[in-house]
Design an enzyme around this catalytic site. Structure first.
Site, PDB file in Angstrom:
ATOM      1  N   VAL A   1      12.602 -31.056 -25.893  1.00 34.51           N
ATOM      2  CA  VAL A   1      11.809 -31.404 -27.071  1.00 34.51           C
ATOM      3  C   VAL A   1      11.885 -30.277 -28.106  1.00 34.51           C
ATOM      4  O   VAL A   1      11.974 -30.523 -29.314  1.00 34.51           O
ATOM      5  CB  VAL A   1      10.345 -31.710 -26.676  1.00 34.51           C
ATOM      6  CG1 VAL A   1       9.498 -31.980 -27.908  1.00 34.51           C
ATOM      7  CG2 VAL A   1      10.285 -32.890 -25.711  1.00 34.51           C
TER       8      VAL A   1
ATOM      9  N   ARG B   1      12.381 -15.850 -19.555  1.00 35.00           N
ATOM     10  CA  ARG B   1      13.813 -15.973 -19.242  1.00 35.00           C
ATOM     11  C   ARG B   1      14.657 -15.909 -20.519  1.00 35.00           C
ATOM     12  O   ARG B   1      15.772 -15.407 -20.512  1.00 35.00           O
ATOM     13  CB  ARG B   1      14.102 -17.322 -18.551  1.00 35.00           C
ATOM     14  CG  ARG B   1      13.512 -17.481 -17.184  1.00 35.00           C
ATOM     15  CD  ARG B   1      13.866 -18.859 -16.603  1.00 35.00           C
ATOM     16  NE  ARG B   1      13.115 -19.949 -17.229  1.00 35.00           N
ATOM     17  CZ  ARG B   1      11.895 -20.325 -16.874  1.00 35.00           C
ATOM     18  NH1 ARG B   1      11.290 -19.711 -15.883  1.00 35.00           N
ATOM     19  NH2 ARG B   1      11.267 -21.311 -17.480  1.00 35.00           N
ATOM     20  N   SER B   2      14.118 -16.449 -21.596  1.00 42.12           N
ATOM     21  CA  SER B   2      14.882 -16.511 -22.852  1.00 42.12           C
ATOM     22  C   SER B   2      14.503 -15.382 -23.812  1.00 42.12           C
ATOM     23  O   SER B   2      15.228 -15.126 -24.784  1.00 42.12           O
ATOM     24  CB  SER B   2      14.604 -17.843 -23.562  1.00 42.12           C
ATOM     25  OG  SER B   2      14.805 -18.920 -22.698  1.00 42.12           O
TER      26      SER B   2
ATOM     27  N   ARG C   1      -4.982 -33.266 -24.422  1.00 42.27           N
ATOM     28  CA  ARG C   1      -5.140 -34.686 -24.751  1.00 42.27           C
ATOM     29  C   ARG C   1      -6.472 -35.284 -24.348  1.00 42.27           C
ATOM     30  O   ARG C   1      -6.953 -36.201 -24.992  1.00 42.27           O
ATOM     31  CB  ARG C   1      -4.062 -35.505 -24.034  1.00 42.27           C
ATOM     32  CG  ARG C   1      -2.846 -35.747 -24.849  1.00 42.27           C
ATOM     33  CD  ARG C   1      -1.922 -36.705 -24.129  1.00 42.27           C
ATOM     34  NE  ARG C   1      -0.547 -36.363 -24.421  1.00 42.27           N
ATOM     35  CZ  ARG C   1       0.449 -36.472 -23.567  1.00 42.27           C
ATOM     36  NH1 ARG C   1       0.241 -36.931 -22.351  1.00 42.27           N
ATOM     37  NH2 ARG C   1       1.667 -36.128 -23.921  1.00 42.27           N
TER      38      ARG C   1
ATOM     39  N   CYS D   1       4.399 -40.359 -24.271  1.00 43.98           N
ATOM     40  CA  CYS D   1       5.485 -41.102 -24.928  1.00 43.98           C
ATOM     41  C   CYS D   1       5.548 -42.576 -24.512  1.00 43.98           C
ATOM     42  O   CYS D   1       6.058 -43.411 -25.266  1.00 43.98           O
ATOM     43  CB  CYS D   1       6.827 -40.419 -24.681  1.00 43.98           C
ATOM     44  SG  CYS D   1       7.159 -40.087 -22.957  1.00 43.98           S
TER      45      CYS D   1
ATOM     46  N   SER E   1      15.445 -39.055 -20.178  1.00 45.54           N
ATOM     47  CA  SER E   1      15.131 -37.904 -21.035  1.00 45.54           C
ATOM     48  C   SER E   1      13.632 -37.622 -21.077  1.00 45.54           C
ATOM     49  O   SER E   1      13.224 -36.500 -21.389  1.00 45.54           O
ATOM     50  CB  SER E   1      15.675 -38.111 -22.448  1.00 45.54           C
ATOM     51  OG  SER E   1      15.180 -39.315 -22.997  1.00 45.54           O
ATOM     52  N   GLY E   2      12.827 -38.608 -20.728  1.00 46.66           N
ATOM     53  CA  GLY E   2      11.384 -38.381 -20.671  1.00 46.66           C
ATOM     54  C   GLY E   2      10.992 -37.386 -19.598  1.00 46.66           C
ATOM     55  O   GLY E   2       9.881 -36.860 -19.591  1.00 46.66           O
TER      56      GLY E   2
ATOM     57  N   LYS F   1      -2.361 -42.155 -17.568  1.00 44.89           N
ATOM     58  CA  LYS F   1      -2.286 -41.691 -18.965  1.00 44.89           C
ATOM     59  C   LYS F   1      -2.218 -42.883 -19.909  1.00 44.89           C
ATOM     60  O   LYS F   1      -2.923 -42.945 -20.917  1.00 44.89           O
ATOM     61  CB  LYS F   1      -1.031 -40.832 -19.170  1.00 44.89           C
ATOM     62  CG  LYS F   1      -1.079 -39.474 -18.528  1.00 44.89           C
ATOM     63  CD  LYS F   1       0.223 -38.730 -18.798  1.00 44.89           C
ATOM     64  CE  LYS F   1       0.298 -37.454 -17.978  1.00 44.89           C
ATOM     65  NZ  LYS F   1       1.603 -36.794 -18.056  1.00 44.89           N
TER      66      LYS F   1
ATOM     67  N   HIS G   1      12.107 -45.763 -24.289  1.00 47.15           N
ATOM     68  CA  HIS G   1      11.267 -46.424 -23.278  1.00 47.15           C
ATOM     69  C   HIS G   1      11.102 -47.897 -23.674  1.00 47.15           C
ATOM     70  O   HIS G   1      10.638 -48.207 -24.782  1.00 47.15           O
ATOM     71  CB  HIS G   1       9.881 -45.780 -23.213  1.00 47.15           C
ATOM     72  CG  HIS G   1       9.886 -44.383 -22.646  1.00 47.15           C
ATOM     73  ND1 HIS G   1      10.976 -43.812 -22.030  1.00 47.15           N
ATOM     74  CD2 HIS G   1       8.894 -43.450 -22.588  1.00 47.15           C
ATOM     75  CE1 HIS G   1      10.667 -42.593 -21.628  1.00 47.15           C
ATOM     76  NE2 HIS G   1       9.413 -42.341 -21.952  1.00 47.15           N
TER      77      HIS G   1
ATOM     78  N   THR H   1      11.866 -39.312 -27.305  1.00 46.04           N
ATOM     79  CA  THR H   1      11.923 -37.924 -27.791  1.00 46.04           C
ATOM     80  C   THR H   1      11.936 -37.829 -29.321  1.00 46.04           C
ATOM     81  O   THR H   1      11.972 -36.741 -29.865  1.00 46.04           O
ATOM     82  CB  THR H   1      13.147 -37.144 -27.225  1.00 46.04           C
ATOM     83  OG1 THR H   1      14.331 -37.810 -27.645  1.00 46.04           O
ATOM     84  CG2 THR H   1      13.087 -37.040 -25.720  1.00 46.04           C
TER      85      THR H   1
HETATM   86  P1  NAP Z   1      11.807 -28.751 -20.967  1.00 51.21           P
HETATM   87  O1  NAP Z   1      13.108 -29.313 -21.410  1.00 51.21           O
HETATM   88  O2  NAP Z   1      11.638 -28.423 -19.536  1.00 51.21           O
HETATM   89  O3  NAP Z   1      11.474 -27.415 -21.865  1.00 51.21           O
HETATM   90  C1  NAP Z   1      10.379 -26.562 -21.595  1.00 51.21           C
HETATM   91  C2  NAP Z   1      10.289 -25.410 -22.615  1.00 51.21           C
HETATM   92  O4  NAP Z   1       9.167 -24.587 -22.285  1.00 51.21           O
HETATM   93  C3  NAP Z   1      11.491 -24.464 -22.629  1.00 51.21           C
HETATM   94  O5  NAP Z   1      11.610 -23.902 -23.921  1.00 51.21           O
HETATM   95  C4  NAP Z   1      11.091 -23.372 -21.642  1.00 51.21           C
HETATM   96  O6  NAP Z   1      11.682 -22.108 -21.930  1.00 51.21           O
HETATM   97  C5  NAP Z   1       9.607 -23.263 -21.901  1.00 51.21           C
HETATM   98  N1  NAP Z   1       8.891 -22.860 -20.676  1.00 51.21           N
HETATM   99  C6  NAP Z   1       8.989 -23.395 -19.444  1.00 51.21           C
HETATM  100  N2  NAP Z   1       8.175 -22.749 -18.570  1.00 51.21           N
HETATM  101  C7  NAP Z   1       7.553 -21.788 -19.275  1.00 51.21           C
HETATM  102  C8  NAP Z   1       6.615 -20.768 -18.945  1.00 51.21           C
HETATM  103  N3  NAP Z   1       6.103 -20.627 -17.717  1.00 51.21           N
HETATM  104  N4  NAP Z   1       6.191 -19.925 -19.925  1.00 51.21           N
HETATM  105  C9  NAP Z   1       6.665 -20.064 -21.188  1.00 51.21           C
HETATM  106  N5  NAP Z   1       7.570 -20.994 -21.570  1.00 51.21           N
HETATM  107  C10 NAP Z   1       8.007 -21.851 -20.629  1.00 51.21           C
HETATM  108  O7  NAP Z   1      10.627 -29.768 -21.294  1.00 51.21           O
HETATM  109  P2  NAP Z   1      10.579 -30.939 -22.439  1.00 51.21           P
HETATM  110  O8  NAP Z   1      11.071 -32.232 -21.913  1.00 51.21           O
HETATM  111  O9  NAP Z   1      11.158 -30.380 -23.680  1.00 51.21           O
HETATM  112  O10 NAP Z   1       9.007 -31.149 -22.590  1.00 51.21           O
HETATM  113  C11 NAP Z   1       8.185 -30.221 -23.302  1.00 51.21           C
HETATM  114  C12 NAP Z   1       6.776 -30.757 -23.363  1.00 51.21           C
HETATM  115  O11 NAP Z   1       6.784 -32.008 -24.088  1.00 51.21           O
HETATM  116  C13 NAP Z   1       6.180 -31.078 -21.977  1.00 51.21           C
HETATM  117  O12 NAP Z   1       4.797 -30.803 -21.992  1.00 51.21           O
HETATM  118  C14 NAP Z   1       6.443 -32.577 -21.843  1.00 51.21           C
HETATM  119  O13 NAP Z   1       5.543 -33.184 -20.952  1.00 51.21           O
HETATM  120  C15 NAP Z   1       6.247 -33.055 -23.274  1.00 51.21           C
HETATM  121  N6  NAP Z   1       6.928 -34.304 -23.633  1.00 51.21           N
HETATM  122  C16 NAP Z   1       8.232 -34.516 -23.296  1.00 51.21           C
HETATM  123  C17 NAP Z   1       8.846 -35.715 -23.690  1.00 51.21           C
HETATM  124  C18 NAP Z   1      10.269 -36.021 -23.357  1.00 51.21           C
HETATM  125  O14 NAP Z   1      10.680 -37.174 -23.628  1.00 51.21           O
HETATM  126  N7  NAP Z   1      11.061 -35.106 -22.799  1.00 51.21           N
HETATM  127  C19 NAP Z   1       8.144 -36.655 -24.444  1.00 51.21           C
HETATM  128  C20 NAP Z   1       6.820 -36.382 -24.817  1.00 51.21           C
HETATM  129  C21 NAP Z   1       6.233 -35.202 -24.403  1.00 51.21           C
HETATM  130  P3  NAP Z   1      12.999 -21.550 -21.151  1.00 51.21           P
HETATM  131  O15 NAP Z   1      14.173 -22.291 -21.703  1.00 51.21           O
HETATM  132  O16 NAP Z   1      12.997 -20.104 -21.522  1.00 51.21           O
HETATM  133  O17 NAP Z   1      12.777 -21.823 -19.688  1.00 51.21           O
END
Ligand code: NAP
Length: 380
Positions: A16, A40-41, A118, A157, A187-188, A234, A271, A358
């Site tokens: 995201v 990590r980053s 939320r 989502c 991707s969700g 949810k 979805h 997304t």
């Molecule tokens: P993701 O791909 O796993 O990305 C997570 C991000 O958070 C990365 O930048 C990661 O950094 C960072 N992160 C992970 N663990 C961390 C920690 N302990 N401390 C600080 N930073 C941390 O997840 P995503 O799918 O993008 O989802 C992000 C959020 O949006 C989640 O809450 C998810 O539920 C929500 N969401 C997702 C979707 C979807 O379709 N994917 C839709 C609606 C809402 P690093 O790269 O450095 O590990």
């Protein structure tokens, strides 16, 4: 040209987060000034953190980010300070979001795709075009928590397509009962899940790395996973809240009954939901379609930059919507509805709704939410 306000992205390296970068890098009102992710980053440039341009690149979108963004240093989210930008977008995992977003909100607004905020009574969980009448909750949140900023989370989502499709129907004909079965994209489940699709996507010209060890390669292919942890709760809770009234400082949820079952299916984005409704008042299929087609929300009235021309698109083709072909209609910012027909129940109808998980369901939806908050003066 109007000066743009500075924004930071928390969780900028994730799935995201990358979409936030893509949607914000040429935004007319917002300018990306700071990027944050895990330790990590931290300390690396955005390009290094993503391995951009290498075999192991984690950047999963076709178009590259601008050079200026690739060169920005990624910092640890725990170092983010409320006074350094005007607005934060958050794409953090929920466990991390609770502490980080709350700390930042003492000073500045946060618009988030995480679920951490939320479900509090003082949360404005905002679906653009559906529940602007709840916006005054922000004042309650600020008073109660002593914050100068606030946290506005996006709805789940899977809830988004459903709630958007129900809104014009509920307003015009009322609803007695709603049943939904979802077919949700991989991707969700975040970047790790998407990367397990790497080989398939690489064949389509994408540059994703090897499958993540968190997901067994092939788990998603030719399969349906009929369980997504916490998802059904949810959807049920958020849908009636989004359509609820705002009375004396609190949201009174809509009173219709709702049941749902959620499934993960081998689809990359989008979805799809089979929805069965019983309206309170008698109506026809044509009247339902007219209510959807004529519906316009605040984002359209205000002409916000990321708003689609209309929030709901109805298709007459009997075999649509399909995620592969329809999830990017209007840039992925609409609910696409098809297959509308009556069923055997009194005042009963069924239809299919598709929304992009997304885009409208995460980063782009959050950008639209921020545009609304900015346009009404809550982000300065
Ligand atoms: P993701 O791909 O796993 O990305 C997570 C991000 O958070 C990365 O930048 C990661 O950094 C960072 N992160 C992970 N663990 C961390 C920690 N302990 N401390 C600080 N930073 C941390 O997840 P995503 O799918 O993008 O989802 C992000 C959020 O949006 C989640 O809450 C998810 O539920 C929500 N969401 C997702 C979707 C979807 O379709 N994917 C839709 C609606 C809402 P690093 O790269 O450095 O590990």
């Amino acid at each position: 040209m109007v000066a743009r306000i500075s924004v930071g992205i928390l969780g900028a390296t994730g799935e995201v987060g990358q979409k936030f970068v893509a949607n914000l890098q040429n935004h007319p009102w917002f300018q990306i000034s700071a990027l944050f992710a895990s330790e990590r980053s931290a300390g690396k440039s955005y390009a290094e953190a993503l391995g951009f341009g290498t075999e192991e690149s984690r950047w999963f979108l076709k178009a590259a980010p601008e050079r200026r963004i690739l060169d920005l240093e990624v910092r640890d989210v725990n170092e983010a300070r409320g006074d350094e930008v005007d607005l934060f977008f958050s794409a953090l995992p929920s466990e991390t979001a609770l502490g980080v977003e709350g700390k930042i909100a003492r000073e500045k607004p946060v618009v988030s795709t995480a679920s951490a905020y939320r479900y509090f009574d003082d949360s404005f969980t905002y679906l653009p075009g559906v529940n602007e009448k709840h916006v005054k909750i922000i004042e309650i949140q600020q008073r109660r928590r002593g914050w100068k900023g606030f946290v506005v989370p996006q709805p789940n989502c899977t809830t988004i397509g459903l709630a958007l499709s129900l809104k014009p129907i509920y307003d015009r004909f009322g609803l007695e009962r709603v049943t939904m079965a979802s077919m949700q994209a991989v991707s969700g489940a975040g970047y790790a899940a998407v990367s397990s699709w790497a080989s398939q996507r690489r064949a389509q010209g994408s540059n994703l790395p090897e499958p993540s060890p968190e997901y067994v390669p092939g788990t998603f292919e030719g399969n349906v996973i009929p369980y997504i942890k916490g998802e059904e709760e949810k959807v049920k809770r958020e849908t009636v809240k989004l359509l609820g009234d705002f009375i004396e400082g609190r949201i009174v949820p809509a009173s219709f009954k709702i049941a749902c079952k959620c499934n993960r299916v081998p689809v990359l984005d989008g979805h799809t939901e089979s929805v069965f409704i019983e309206t309170r008042d008698k109506c026809t299929v044509e009247e339902l379609k007219e209510a959807w087609r004529n519906y316009r929300g605040e984002p359209q009235r205000l002409g916000l930059p990321t708003a689609p021309r209309q929030p709901i698109v109805v298709t007459e083709a009997v075999d649509r919507p399909q995620p592969r072909f329809d999830c990017l209609v209007e840039g992925g910012m609409v609910a696409v509805i098809g297959g509308v027909e009556p069923n055997v129940f009194e005042n009963g109808f069924q239809y299919t709704v598709l929304s992009h998980n997304t885009e409208l369901g995460a980063a782009k939806g959050a950008v639209l939410a921020a545009e609304y908050l900015y346009s009404i003066g809550l982000v300065k």
